[in-house]
Scaffold this active site. Structure first.
Site, PDB file in Angstrom:
ATOM      1  CG  ASP A  92      11.114 -30.916  19.890  1.00  0.00           C
ATOM      2  OD1 ASP A  92      11.939 -31.783  20.224  1.00  0.00           O
ATOM      3  OD2 ASP A  92      11.043 -29.809  20.466  1.00  0.00           O
ATOM      4  CG  HIS A  93      15.337 -31.474  18.856  1.00  0.00           C
ATOM      5  ND1 HIS A  93      14.360 -30.865  19.607  1.00  0.00           N
ATOM      6  CD2 HIS A  93      16.377 -30.602  18.824  1.00  0.00           C
ATOM      7  CE1 HIS A  93      14.797 -29.687  20.013  1.00  0.00           C
ATOM      8  NE2 HIS A  93      16.015 -29.505  19.554  1.00  0.00           N
ATOM      9  CG  ASP A 157      16.283 -26.681  23.153  1.00  0.00           C
ATOM     10  OD1 ASP A 157      16.432 -27.624  22.356  1.00  0.00           O
ATOM     11  OD2 ASP A 157      16.344 -25.481  22.809  1.00  0.00           O
ATOM     12  NE  ARG A 445      21.945 -21.890  18.864  1.00  0.00           N
ATOM     13  CZ  ARG A 445      21.694 -22.513  19.995  1.00  0.00           C
ATOM     14  NH1 ARG A 445      21.506 -23.810  20.004  1.00  0.00           N
ATOM     15  NH2 ARG A 445      21.637 -21.840  21.103  1.00  0.00           N
ATOM     16  CB  SER A 641      22.811 -26.623  21.652  1.00  0.00           C
ATOM     17  OG  SER A 641      23.581 -27.746  22.010  1.00  0.00           O
ATOM     18  NE  ARG A 643      23.790 -29.924  20.276  1.00  0.00           N
ATOM     19  CZ  ARG A 643      23.889 -29.458  19.038  1.00  0.00           C
ATOM     20  NH1 ARG A 643      24.884 -29.825  18.265  1.00  0.00           N
ATOM     21  NH2 ARG A 643      22.973 -28.649  18.542  1.00  0.00           N
TER      22      ARG A 643
HETATM   23  C1  MIC Z   1      19.571 -26.381  19.135  1.00  0.00           C
HETATM   24  O1  MIC Z   1      18.787 -25.504  18.743  1.00  0.00           O
HETATM   25  O2  MIC Z   1      20.794 -26.324  18.959  1.00  0.00           O
HETATM   26  C2  MIC Z   1      19.013 -27.556  19.893  1.00  0.00           C
HETATM   27  C3  MIC Z   1      19.146 -28.733  19.052  1.00  0.00           C
HETATM   28  O3  MIC Z   1      17.646 -27.333  20.129  1.00  0.00           O
HETATM   29  C4  MIC Z   1      19.791 -27.674  21.195  1.00  0.00           C
HETATM   30  C5  MIC Z   1      19.541 -28.851  21.994  1.00  0.00           C
HETATM   31  C6  MIC Z   1      20.179 -30.087  21.489  1.00  0.00           C
HETATM   32  O4  MIC Z   1      21.336 -30.069  21.085  1.00  0.00           O
HETATM   33  O5  MIC Z   1      19.509 -31.110  21.531  1.00  0.00           O
HETATM   34  C7  MIC Z   1      19.699 -26.481  22.117  1.00  0.00           C
HETATM   35  O6  MIC Z   1      19.449 -25.401  21.646  1.00  0.00           O
HETATM   36  O7  MIC Z   1      19.946 -26.606  23.329  1.00  0.00           O
HETATM   37 FE1  SF4 Z   2      14.254 -26.996  17.511  1.00  0.00          FE
HETATM   38 FE2  SF4 Z   2      16.359 -25.806  18.666  1.00  0.00          FE
HETATM   39 FE3  SF4 Z   2      15.631 -25.239  16.150  1.00  0.00          FE
HETATM   40 FE4  SF4 Z   2      14.103 -24.478  18.118  1.00  0.00          FE
HETATM   41  S1  SF4 Z   2      16.188 -23.795  17.739  1.00  0.00           S
HETATM   42  S2  SF4 Z   2      13.402 -25.402  16.216  1.00  0.00           S
HETATM   43  S3  SF4 Z   2      14.307 -26.139  19.572  1.00  0.00           S
HETATM   44  S4  SF4 Z   2      16.399 -27.182  16.914  1.00  0.00           S
END
Ligand code: MIC
Ligand code: SF4
Length: 748
Positions: A92-93, A157, A445, A641, A643
């Site tokens: 998805d990302h 995630d 976010r 996140s 990550r």
């Molecule tokens: C996000 O919303 O910041 C992400 C991208 O989904 C991350 C995961 C990532 O950095 O791949 C998260 O929320 O953990």
């Molecule tokens: Fe994707 Fe993270 Fe955004 Fe949700 S918050 S849509 S999992 S990047």
């Protein structure tokens, strides 16, 4: 699938809950019921909130493509034949949003071919379910298919808590944690404290589930939930749809909470039934008592939760949060005045709805209702209006029920079922670096640079229906509750409050399922990693600790203010290197504010005096000379996140210790897992004492022990040295990770 897991779990829950009631001498909250029934060993486990480490056995693991790469690379190092628990990977990302759903998806398949092939082949071999690109965003797909009341799932995630909408504990973790659980180990987490949120009344008018969590973000702040579970209850909880509950739990990540959860109710039954899980819904129904707190908890919650918050839904106003942080919250009615006072640009440059947080049928139908009112008055969206559906199911149902058409008539663009602009996978046509302007979305976010890669952009968050109203007005100062809009004929009109359906009366339409089952026996299969790949790199174990103290190491960076994982390891264009540690490490700290540089992400090589270098350049120079370095950070360091690149890149580039005022939970664990010393100043004021040219020693490492502080010596250029104390939160097992060089090394 989930029915089997639920059968096993509900069969053992009554006994273990009875044991826990006896041991604790009281009734249990819902979160406690789920925790005790997933204990690796209830009898030997110490149950001490905020203090003990819990060893738990999750029912499932879920991974998304950007984090699954490291999770799988680490899992593969463990040498197991199969994942020990049911697991899935969701693509998805990595899909970039630019031209609309179909074209974007085709391009993504092409440009991410290596990564998708790697993940698909690894999934097939190791018994892991694989959701193809376009199938949907991890949390929505988990909610539709895998979440079940009473369960425990971990996901790579931070928004995994979305599953709390179906009454489970769903917790975000780093890839190393996922890898270990798939390798058959229990999963460790600090025993969370409990925040009880009692909901009364009922949402009405413009107020939506999103506003519950936006309000709580303002109240509790981005640190307020750290190492805590937020457990909702009260008569108001039953009035919120399961997907609305999902939104609230999802964005509980923005409180730093370990997770959030709602008690089982009829809204969950309705959602499971319409998503083809009537059998599971009925089964849960017949075990209802296990899936809510004990009655005495609801009678005197103050005795059972560490903190209680009351929210009267009937009085809740729609909220807007931002810019730059999700806890800067206010009711929409006061935003215009605040924008004026603070000089926020009020002309909106984009309005975005959907994402894993807010693309339910309810969200979309309420937003479409607002859009239709605009169309009726002859209006079009005054800003680019982008819609990110959460899954194939959502997308096809939106299409069947005419919502897509409505949004398109308004001038909107429907993107693929993926993260897109929420994670910086967005080509914002009009974005100019260095210029501050405002955008609004229904995402979760809003850290600087997150959506369009431009640090100056002011990103605000609100419910999808409010964002749709903003698209009609194009004005951040507009208050849809109390102000009028001007129609095409110049006449003023008031938008009626949004109206929508919680669930589609015709059921969900189905698209392409997008699921690939693993091989029955994957032993003979190989995992696809082209040796010359620019995107993937097999991991080399990190070196073991050499048994010596850290002596006079240079300070790589002292970050000032908010340092999220988006600051430490930015996403957007860097997402493509998530499987290649060496390459992605070039992004290290690119978004971070250095206390000693006016330019984010840049600093000075203190050994040569050369300045204006990226942190990665500096760290690579030190590394080439065989020198480690120290990072100093502010409050809630690593918020955001899951990550683990934000821990792996520093580790790879020889950072030995990160010393902060405080850490966010997932990031602190990620640092420990990768063998970096995560320390906090015993006296936060000592942060001020660190200067750019200092050399820093961390001593007494051979005597490291749980609960025992370490000494940090700050050597000043004038020859003076200051000794300060720093704390760590390592358990005996985590100390072993440090000594072995990483948790993974400790396994082998
Ligand atoms: C996000 O919303 O910041 C992400 C991208 O989904 C991350 C995961 C990532 O950095 O791949 C998260 O929320 O953990
Ligand atoms: Fe994707 Fe993270 Fe955004 Fe949700 S918050 S849509 S999992 S990047």
């Amino acid at each position: 699938m989930s029915l089997e897991l639920a059968r096993k779990l509900y069969a053992k829950m009554p006994d273990v809950c009875a044991k826990a009631r006896t041991k604790f001498g009281r009734g249990l909250t819902l979160a406690e019921k789920i925790l005790v029934s997933h204990a690796d060993n209830f009898d030997t486990q110490v149950w001490d909130r905020g203090k003990a480490m819990l060893a738990l056995r999750p029912d499932r693991v879920a991974m998304q493509d950007a984090t699954a790469q490291m999770a799988m690379l680490q899992f593969m190092q463990a040498g197991k034949k199969q994942a020990a628990v049911p697991s899935t990977i969701h693509c998805d990302h990595l899909i970039r949003a630019e031209m609309g759903s179909q074209k974007d998806l085709l391009r993504a398949m092409d440009e991410n071919k290596e990564v998708y092939n790697f993940l698909a082949s690894a999934a097939k071999k190791y018994g892991i379910g694989f959701w193809k690109p376009g199938a949907g965003i991890i949390h929505q797909v988990v909610l539709e298919n895998y979440a079940f009341p009473g369960g425990l799932i971990i996901g790579t995630d931070s928004h995994t808590p979305n599953g709390g909408g179906l009454g489970m504990l769903a917790i975000g973790v780093g890839g190393a944690d996922a890898g270990e659980v798939m390798a058959g180990l229990p999963w460790e987490v600090l025993h969370p404290k409990l925040i009880g949120v009692r909901l009364t009344g009922r949402l009405s008018g413009w107020a939506s589930p999103k506003d519950v969590i936006l309000y709580l973000c303002g109240l509790l702040t981005v640190k307020g939930g750290t190492n805590k579970i937020v457990e909702y209850f009260g008569p108001g909880a039953e009035t919120i749809s399961a997907t609305g509950k999902g939104t609230i739990c999802n964005m509980g990540a923005e409180l730093g909470a370990t997770t959030s959860v709602f008690p089982f109710d009829q809204k969950m039954v309705a959602y499971m039934t319409i998503t083809d899980r009537a059998d599971l819904a009925n089964f849960a129904q017949s075990h209802k008592d296990l899936l809510v707190a004990d009655p005495e908890v609801y009678q005197s919650p103050e005795k059972y939760y560490d903190q209680i918050v009351e929210v009267d839904l009937s009085k809740l106003e729609p909220h807007v949060v931002g810019p730059h942080t999700p806890d800067l919250a206010r009711p929409i009615s006061t935003l215009a005045a605040e924008a004026k006072e603070k000089g926020y640009p009020v002309e909106l440059k984009a309005a975005l709805i959907g994402s894993c947080t807010n693309s339910s049928y309810e969200d979309i139908s309420r937003s479409a209702h607002i859009a239709r009112q605009g169309l009726k008055a002859g209006l079009k969206a005054k800003t680019p209006f982008l819609v990110s559906p959460g899954s194939e199911r959502i997308y096809h149902t939106m299409k069947r029920d005419g919502f897509l058409e409505t949004f398109e008539q308004l001038g909107g663009t429907v993107l693929s079922n993926s993260c897109g602009p929420c994670i910086g996978q967005w080509k914002r046509a009009d974005g100019v670096k260095g210029k501050a302007d405002s955008i609004v979305s229904s995402f979760n976010r809003n850290f600087p640079g997150r959506n369009d890669g431009i640090n100056e952009t002011l990103s605000f968050l609100a419910s999808p229906e409010v964002v749709t109203a903003y698209a009609l007005s194009g004005d951040l100062g507009f208050d849809p509750v109390n102000q009028k809009l001007k129609g095409a004929d110049g006449k003023e009109f008031t938008l009626e409050p949004p109206h929508g359906e919680e669930l589609p009366t015709k059921g969900f339409a189905k698209g392409e399922e997008g699921f690939v089952a693993p091989a029955e026996n994957g032993e003979g299969l190989t995992v696809d990693i082209p040796p010359t790949s620019e995107r993937l790199q097999l991991l080399q174990p990190f070196p073991r600790w050499d048994g010596k103290d850290f002596e006079k190491l240079p300070l790589l960076i002292k970050t000032k203010g908010k340092t999220t994982t988006d600051h430490i390891s930015p996403a957007g264009p860097w997402l493509k290197f998530r499987g290649h540690l060496d390459k992605i490490s070039d992004n290290m700290f690119l978004g971070a504010n250095n206390a000693f540089s006016s330019e984010p992400g840049k600093g000075t090589d203190v050994l040569t005096g050369e300045t204006g270098l990226t942190m990665a350049q500096i760290a690579r120079r030190y590394k080439a000379k065989g020198i480690g370095s120290i990072v100093v950070g502010d409050e809630n360091y690593g918020e955001g996140s899951s990550r683990e690149h934000a821990a792996m890149s520093p580790r790879f580039l020889n950072v030995r210790a990160v010393i902060t005022k405080s850490f966010a939970r997932i990031h602190e664990t990620n640092l420990k897992k990768q063998g970096i010393l995560a320390l906090t100043f015993a006296d936060p004021k000592d942060y001020e004492k660190i200067e750019q040219q200092d050399r820093i020693s961390v001593t007494g490492l051979t005597n490291l022990a749980p609960g025992k502080p370490v000494q940090v010596i700050i050597h000043k250029t004038d020859g003076n040295a200051l000794t300060i104390q720093a704390n760590h939160s390592m358990t005996a097992q985590q100390l072993a990770w440090f000594k072995a060089g990483s948790a993974l090394n400790a396994l082998n």
